[in-house]
Design an enzyme around this catalytic site. Structure first.
Site, PDB file in Angstrom:
ATOM      1  N   GLU A 297     -43.350 -25.105  -9.908  1.00 57.99           N
ATOM      2  CA  GLU A 297     -42.424 -25.855 -10.762  1.00 57.99           C
ATOM      3  C   GLU A 297     -42.070 -27.229 -10.192  1.00 57.99           C
ATOM      4  OE1 GLU A 297     -39.873 -22.126 -12.535  1.00 57.99           O
ATOM      5  OE2 GLU A 297     -39.144 -23.022 -10.681  1.00 57.99           O
ATOM      6  N   PRO A 298     -43.036 -28.124 -10.084  1.00 55.76           N
ATOM      7  CA  PRO A 298     -42.685 -29.452  -9.561  1.00 55.76           C
ATOM      8  C   PRO A 298     -41.922 -30.274 -10.601  1.00 55.76           C
ATOM      9  CG  PRO A 298     -44.970 -29.427 -10.292  1.00 55.76           C
ATOM     10  CD  PRO A 298     -44.449 -28.017 -10.461  1.00 55.76           C
ATOM     11  N   GLY A 299     -40.902 -30.975 -10.154  1.00 54.86           N
ATOM     12  CA  GLY A 299     -40.194 -31.923 -11.015  1.00 54.86           C
ATOM     13  C   GLY A 299     -40.399 -33.309 -10.440  1.00 54.86           C
ATOM     14  N   ARG A 300     -39.718 -33.545  -9.316  1.00 51.14           N
ATOM     15  CA  ARG A 300     -39.810 -34.844  -8.648  1.00 51.14           C
ATOM     16  C   ARG A 300     -41.260 -35.286  -8.410  1.00 51.14           C
ATOM     17  NH1 ARG A 300     -36.381 -37.022  -5.702  1.00 51.14           N
ATOM     18  NH2 ARG A 300     -35.167 -35.111  -5.629  1.00 51.14           N
ATOM     19  N   CYS A 366     -16.468 -49.191  -8.928  1.00 53.44           N
ATOM     20  CA  CYS A 366     -15.256 -49.385  -8.135  1.00 53.44           C
ATOM     21  C   CYS A 366     -15.163 -48.423  -6.958  1.00 53.44           C
ATOM     22  CB  CYS A 366     -14.035 -49.239  -9.036  1.00 53.44           C
ATOM     23  SG  CYS A 366     -14.125 -50.353 -10.430  1.00 53.44           S
ATOM     24  N   GLU A 367     -16.234 -48.326  -6.173  1.00 58.71           N
ATOM     25  CA  GLU A 367     -16.213 -47.498  -4.962  1.00 58.71           C
ATOM     26  C   GLU A 367     -17.039 -48.204  -3.898  1.00 58.71           C
ATOM     27  OE1 GLU A 367     -16.869 -43.371  -5.355  1.00 58.71           O
ATOM     28  OE2 GLU A 367     -16.051 -43.296  -7.391  1.00 58.71           O
TER      29      GLU A 367
HETATM   30  C1  PLP Z   1     -34.778 -28.236  -9.450  1.00 61.47           C
HETATM   31  C2  PLP Z   1     -35.705 -27.115  -9.616  1.00 61.47           C
HETATM   32  C3  PLP Z   1     -37.083 -27.338  -9.572  1.00 61.47           C
HETATM   33  C4  PLP Z   1     -37.702 -28.676  -9.294  1.00 61.47           C
HETATM   34  O1  PLP Z   1     -37.272 -29.301  -8.160  1.00 61.47           O
HETATM   35  P1  PLP Z   1     -38.001 -30.663  -7.692  1.00 61.47           P
HETATM   36  O2  PLP Z   1     -37.353 -30.986  -6.418  1.00 61.47           O
HETATM   37  O3  PLP Z   1     -37.745 -31.685  -8.741  1.00 61.47           O
HETATM   38  O4  PLP Z   1     -39.460 -30.342  -7.604  1.00 61.47           O
HETATM   39  C5  PLP Z   1     -37.913 -26.264  -9.799  1.00 61.47           C
HETATM   40  N1  PLP Z   1     -37.421 -25.034 -10.034  1.00 61.47           N
HETATM   41  C6  PLP Z   1     -36.095 -24.793 -10.090  1.00 61.47           C
HETATM   42  C7  PLP Z   1     -35.625 -23.433 -10.370  1.00 61.47           C
HETATM   43  C8  PLP Z   1     -35.201 -25.819  -9.880  1.00 61.47           C
HETATM   44  O5  PLP Z   1     -33.884 -25.564  -9.914  1.00 61.47           O
END
Ligand code: PLP
Length: 437
Positions: A297-300, A366-367
């Site tokens: 599950e890659p996001g970043r 404002c920080e």
């Molecule tokens: C946030 C998250 C991801 C992705 O994380 P990245 O750091 O963006 O790769 C995958 N699985 C779950 C369950 C998450 O909470």
């Protein structure tokens, strides 16, 4: 003192090359900074600042790199990293699946026409509305994270595939706030029999719900993890858990989801693929289990490096250090304040041969903690009206943005092969006032 400070001409040649680690491969210098074929100055004039830019070809290329490195493995994009209709459509076309964690993300996926059977719903505190949104769209799998949720979902559905989230007790070796696979944080069921709500209890509870079909286990050890051996260890522990479930309940679960968290730079995807596969094959053979279908599950890692943000300089203050204040800040990028994330920046829109000086790029909020990037070498003649570009902003910027100080959130602009198009428009004052009673 750095070499660049001793010899400004050296600083100039060094700084005028783009650091390949930081900038998207489709970015180059040609007078201006050129992003996916369009000069930054042109983009700023057309869409205003601040603006998030995303390189469509690079997002697609990263998605393909995952599919190529991991044949037969399901690649689910973590939607929370960048959840907008256009990006979800690109990734659906590239054959990815999708992680969601709220009714809102399910609604966005639905509006993009993302295939429901390729969607997972996550979350440690799903509301009844989240569950109903997921069931309403018919998402393929829901990842269960508490005994309460198991009962609630069981009462709402007659047939839903589910996974159980496990705490593998693997330290992602990352920032405390995004280290999610260890004991003592809120996510997942413990593998320890001594913990009251442990995995065994979760499995028994799910099996007691006739509407739920248990298809696998899930874990997510954290974000910004660059150590591949952490995933190998998680894979081993998860296979051992699958073996224990078979021994206790006589069922062999067909799916194993190892989560995401792969660092945006410096993550060895090929090494990850090889080591996790070998670990999985070895452990499954050792336990006499058929290999489960793997999900990652890659996001970043899919979107972070495909994005940059453009800002306009509002003011330069030459105090005890030089502050370059821009028209955005912690509202469009809260990550430095949240987890001490570090960024760089460069001048865009014009060429300057002035010697570089170290500056602090700050926002308009404002920080005093509203700092975007520290110790950045910018041309000494940087002035109000200049454009600055910050790379590596494709993940967790648009999605984490707020309208603090009632500053409207920036637009998201997709750029591909010299053509720019607005994907999400800028938030206006009318938007900000629209919810008032
Ligand atoms: C946030 C998250 C991801 C992705 O994380 P990245 O750091 O963006 O790769 C995958 N699985 C779950 C369950 C998450 O909470």
């Amino acid at each position: 003192m750095t070499l660049a400070e001793l010899l400004p001409s050296v600083g100039r040649t060094v700084a005028d090359r783009l650091d390949a680690e930081a900038w998207p491969p489709g970015t180059r210098l040609d007078g201006d900074l050129v992003f996916a074929g369009v000069p930054a100055g042109t983009l700023a004039a057309r869409f205003g600042t601040p603006a998030y830019l995303i390189d469509e070809a690079e997002v697609r290329r990263r998605a393909r790199a995952y599919r190529d490195a991991l044949p037969g493995v399901e690649v689910a994009f973590a939607g929370k990293a960048l959840c907008c209709r256009a990006v979800l459509r690109w990734l659906a076309e590239e054959g990815l699946s999708l992680d969601t964690c709220s009714g809102g993300e399910v609604a966005m996926a639905r509006s993009a026409g993302f295939p429901a059977d390729r969607i997972l719903l996550h979350g440690n505190a799903k509301t009844p509305e989240d569950l109903k949104a997921a069931l309403g769209y018919g998402v393929g799998r829901i990842v269960l994270d508490s005994l309460d949720e198991i009962d609630q979902l069981g009462a709402l559905t007659a047939r839903q595939d589910v996974l159980i989230r496990v705490t593998p007790d693997v330290d992602g070796d990352t920032h405390r706030k995004i280290n999610t696979g260890t004991e003592g944080q809120k996510f997942g069921f413990s593998l320890r029999p001594s913990v009251p709500d442990n995995l065994d209890r979760a499995v028994a509870t799910v099996l007691g719900q006739p509407g739920l079909r248990l298809v696998g286990l899930h874990c997510h050890i954290g974000s910004q993890v660059s150590r591949v051996d952490r995933y190998e260890l998680a894979a081993r522990r998860m296979v051992a858990a699958l073996a224990r479930i078979r021994a206790t309940y006589g069922i062999e679960l067909p799916q194993l989801d190892l989560g995401g968290g792969h660092a945006g730079t410096g993550f060895d995807l090929t090494g990850f693929a090889a080591r996790v596969r070998v670990a999985l094959a070895y452990e499954c053979t050792a336990h006499g289990l058929a290999e489960p279908r793997l999900t990652v599950e890659p996001g970043r890692a899919i979107v972070a490096r495909a994005g940059i943000t453009l800002y306009r300089v509002c003011a330069v203050k030459r105090g005890s250090s030089t502050f370059v204040a821009v028209d955005g800040g912690m509202s469009d990028n809260p990550r430095p304040a949240l987890y001490g994330a570090r960024y760089t920046a460069r001048l865009a829109g014009r060429v300057s041969h002035a010697p570089r000086v170290p500056v602090t790029v700050v926002g308009r909020h404002c920080e005093s903690g509203d700092v975007l990037a520290e110790d950045v070498p910018l041309p000494g003649d940087v002035r109000a009206g200049d454009l600055l570009a910050v790379p590596g902003t494709g993940a967790y910027h648009q999605s984490l943005a707020s309208n603090y100080n009632l500053v409207g959130r920036p637009p998201l602009v997709g750029v591909r092969d010299g053509v720019a198009r607005l994907l999400v428009r800028r938030e206006t004052e009318e938007d900000l006032l629209a919810r008032e009673a």
